[in-house]
Enzyme design. Structure first.
Site, PDB file in Angstrom:
ATOM      1  N   GLU A  61      51.160 142.295  78.479  1.00  0.00           N
ATOM      2  CA  GLU A  61      49.925 142.963  78.074  1.00  0.00           C
ATOM      3  C   GLU A  61      49.000 143.107  79.278  1.00  0.00           C
ATOM      4  OE1 GLU A  61      48.447 140.304  75.098  1.00  0.00           O
ATOM      5  OE2 GLU A  61      47.475 138.987  76.537  1.00  0.00           O
ATOM      6  N   GLU A 136      41.705 134.036  68.560  1.00  0.00           N
ATOM      7  CA  GLU A 136      41.280 133.981  69.966  1.00  0.00           C
ATOM      8  C   GLU A 136      40.972 135.388  70.489  1.00  0.00           C
ATOM      9  OE1 GLU A 136      43.873 131.676  72.388  1.00  0.00           O
ATOM     10  OE2 GLU A 136      43.560 129.864  71.191  1.00  0.00           O
ATOM     11  N   GLU A 149      45.168 136.535  70.319  1.00  0.00           N
ATOM     12  CA  GLU A 149      46.220 136.017  69.457  1.00  0.00           C
ATOM     13  C   GLU A 149      45.574 135.178  68.366  1.00  0.00           C
ATOM     14  OE1 GLU A 149      48.587 133.692  72.121  1.00  0.00           O
ATOM     15  OE2 GLU A 149      47.193 132.012  72.164  1.00  0.00           O
ATOM     16  N   ASN A 151      46.185 131.478  66.481  1.00  0.00           N
ATOM     17  CA  ASN A 151      46.927 130.224  66.413  1.00  0.00           C
ATOM     18  C   ASN A 151      46.895 129.734  64.972  1.00  0.00           C
ATOM     19  OD1 ASN A 151      47.942 129.453  69.073  1.00  0.00           O
ATOM     20  ND2 ASN A 151      45.799 129.547  69.671  1.00  0.00           N
ATOM     21  N   PHE A 209      46.640 119.546  91.654  1.00  0.00           N
ATOM     22  CA  PHE A 209      46.875 119.338  90.225  1.00  0.00           C
ATOM     23  C   PHE A 209      48.350 119.119  89.900  1.00  0.00           C
ATOM     24  CE2 PHE A 209      43.077 122.000  90.635  1.00  0.00           C
ATOM     25  CZ  PHE A 209      42.148 121.203  90.009  1.00  0.00           C
TER      26      PHE A 209
END
Length: 531
Positions: A61, A136, A149, A151, A209
């Site tokens: 997308e 969302e 989307e 959830n 991280f």
């Protein structure tokens, strides 16, 4: 396949988001800005999706740059009733995985909340959704919002909604599953205060991280109150492995407004103790001090823009450094004197003089106290009171310290601080607001010997590819004897369901490969050697 992915990406127009159809938690998700990147991103996203969800279907997308990630919590029963509760701001993300969430959003007005909430309800009703769920959206700088989307489950960040709305989402999921009607009406939903959630992860913010694994040797959570909530399944002595998601806990704070919620979060992070492996609490603390975050002017690029190398270049306020060094020196003296006990009291020297070396700067520290003041060191109820002068700057301290706890409370010029401490070779390490202070403290009369100490020389390991994390060696992109250009892929290591591509930092030739595909790697294991 990857050729079809290139065709679709060009049809949509770069940049694009390559996403796993069954994805979640940032896994199986990549951003691509060109055809070459699409090939690699497609393969990595598909592999992660198959590993994490057993489903390697991928869709592509348009990627909207500098957006906010805003989601709407909905509740729907089997009788046709559906309401929205409030929005959550989830823009603080790393690798598309949420790090900090808050409710409500500092960006969304009441009118836009109503509009987005109504759209979320329409969507839920259209598909006949029943239970708690989250719709969302991506929101651009002009407040235009786009469906991302839905959830169809409970979200990790649901506690912040519970804290401001005052209901138990899990309770309502159970009631709805039993066929009960919603007793809540839309006009009864009121936002009360502000809540923030910090996700505590087993990852090293000082090394880009990278995932961290190991046994937890010390685990102390902040006291839970109406302002602080901790959701965790981790315990002292437990092990964090490379096979699961890196989340250790969800730490939530609530306040009457955003500033108060931030204050409780800062304090709680300073009191959260995790030892035995690396974690992101220092990173979370530094975000709470970040002026951009405090302003609420954020996007999903916040971490990328503000912390491109993690905490490597994190600047600490000079005043904080001086205060922490002064506290460290005082702790050092208290520790040295703790065995001189008379009737359970400790008579400390009236005056002390220290030399402190920290990051190539030198500090002259003098500690004075009232000679008749007797200080109980083994109790949190009696403070250790002292006046500390550091490079002619004066601080007044009261320290509450239990020797069996790694947390101390300090009253410094009437300001209350909580710090974590750890004994080191030359004094005490202090952890506060996301940074670590580890000064070398010497009695002033011995400080002249410092110039005779040899400097430790680190071995040259630039000709080796070392595993930056514990993980599973998934594949190689090169062979022995092959010439490799800077930026080309060398190997792929999977850790905590995420695939990490190790790339050449310069032009090299592969001299030897030391590991096999499928090998379990520890940090700094040698994967290959360069000529």
């Amino acid at each position: 396949d990857s050729n079809h992915a290139i065709e679709v990406s060009n049809e949509i127009g770069y940049p694009v988001m390559i996403k796993a159809s069954a994805g979640g938690g940032g896994k199986g998700m990549r951003i691509s800005y060109g055809d070459k990147e699409t090939i690699e991103s497609f393969e990595r996203a598909r592999s992660e999706a198959l590993s994490s969800f057993g489903d390697d279907r991928i869709f592509i997308e348009k990627f909207i740059e500098n957006p906010r990630h805003i989601e709407i919590q909905v509740l729907a029963d089997s009788h046709g009733n559906c309401i929205y509760l409030a929005e959550r701001e989830c823009s603080i993300q790393r690798r598309h995985q949420k790090v900090i969430e808050e409710c409500p959003s500092p960006f969304i007005s009441s009118s836009q909340r109503e509009l987005m909430g109504e759209k979320a309800v329409i969507l839920a009703k259209e598909v006949g959704y029943v239970s708690a769920g989250t719709v969302e959206f991506i929101v651009d700088k002009d407040h235009n919002f786009y469906f991302l989307e839905m959830n169809t489950r409970l979200q990790v960040e649901h506690p912040v909604t519970e804290m401001v709305i005052g209901i138990d989402l899990v309770e309502w999921m159970v009631k709805i599953s039993y066929g009960e009607k919603l007793s809540l009406k839309q006009d009864e939903i009121v936002i009360n205060g502000w809540a923030i959630e910090s996700r505590i992860y087993a990852e090293d913010p000082f090394r880009g991280f990278l995932p961290s694994t190991g046994r937890i040797t010390k685990y102390i959570t902040p006291f839970e109150t109406k302002n602080v909530r901790v959701d965790t399944g981790i315990y002292e002595g437990g092990e964090i492995s490379m096979y699961y998601d890196p989340m250790i806990a969800k730490l939530c704070s609530w306040g009457k407004d955003r500033n108060e919620a931030l204050g409780f979060m800062k304090d709680a992070l300073n009191r959260y103790v995790v030892k035995g492996l690396q974690h992101n609490i220092p990173f979370l603390s530094s975000i709470m001090q970040n002026q951009t975050f405090e302003s609420g002017n954020i996007s999903t690029n916040f971490i990328q823009d503000e912390y491109p190398e993690g905490l490597v270049d994190y600047e600490v306020d000079t005043l904080d450094v001086e205060r922490m060094i002064a506290i460290s020196a005082l702790l050092n003296e208290l520790s040295d004197n703790r065995l001189i006990v008379h009737n359970n009291h400790n008579h400390l020297n009236q005056n002390s003089h220290f030399f402190v070396d920290y990051k190539s700067k030198e500090y002259d520290i003098r500690i004075t106290r009232d000679s008749i003041n007797e200080i109980v060191l083994m109790s949190n109820n009696s403070p250790n009171i002292a006046k500390v002068k550091i490079n002619e700057k004066e601080f007044h301290f009261s320290i509450y310290w239990d020797f069996f706890s790694p947390i101390i409370k300090v009253l410094i010029d009437k300001e209350e601080l909580y710090l974590q401490i750890e004994k080191s070779e030359f004094g005490y390490k202090l952890y506060y607001n996301g940074f670590e202070i580890s000064p070398r403290i010497l009695p002033y009369k011995n400080s002249y010997l410092k110039k005779y100490m040899p400097e430790k020389v680190e071995p040259d390991r630039s000709n080796l590819l070392l595993s930056p994390m514990p993980g599973l060696l998934v594949s190689f992109g090169v062979k022995e004897g092959q010439a490799v250009k800077e930026g080309e892929s060398l190997a792929v290591v999977e850790a905590m369901k995420m695939e990490n591509v190790l790339k050449a930092e310069r032009d090299v030739t592969i001299k030897s490969i030391r590991q096999n595909v499928g090998s379990s790697l520890a940090v700094d294991d040698v994967i290959m050697e360069f000529e």
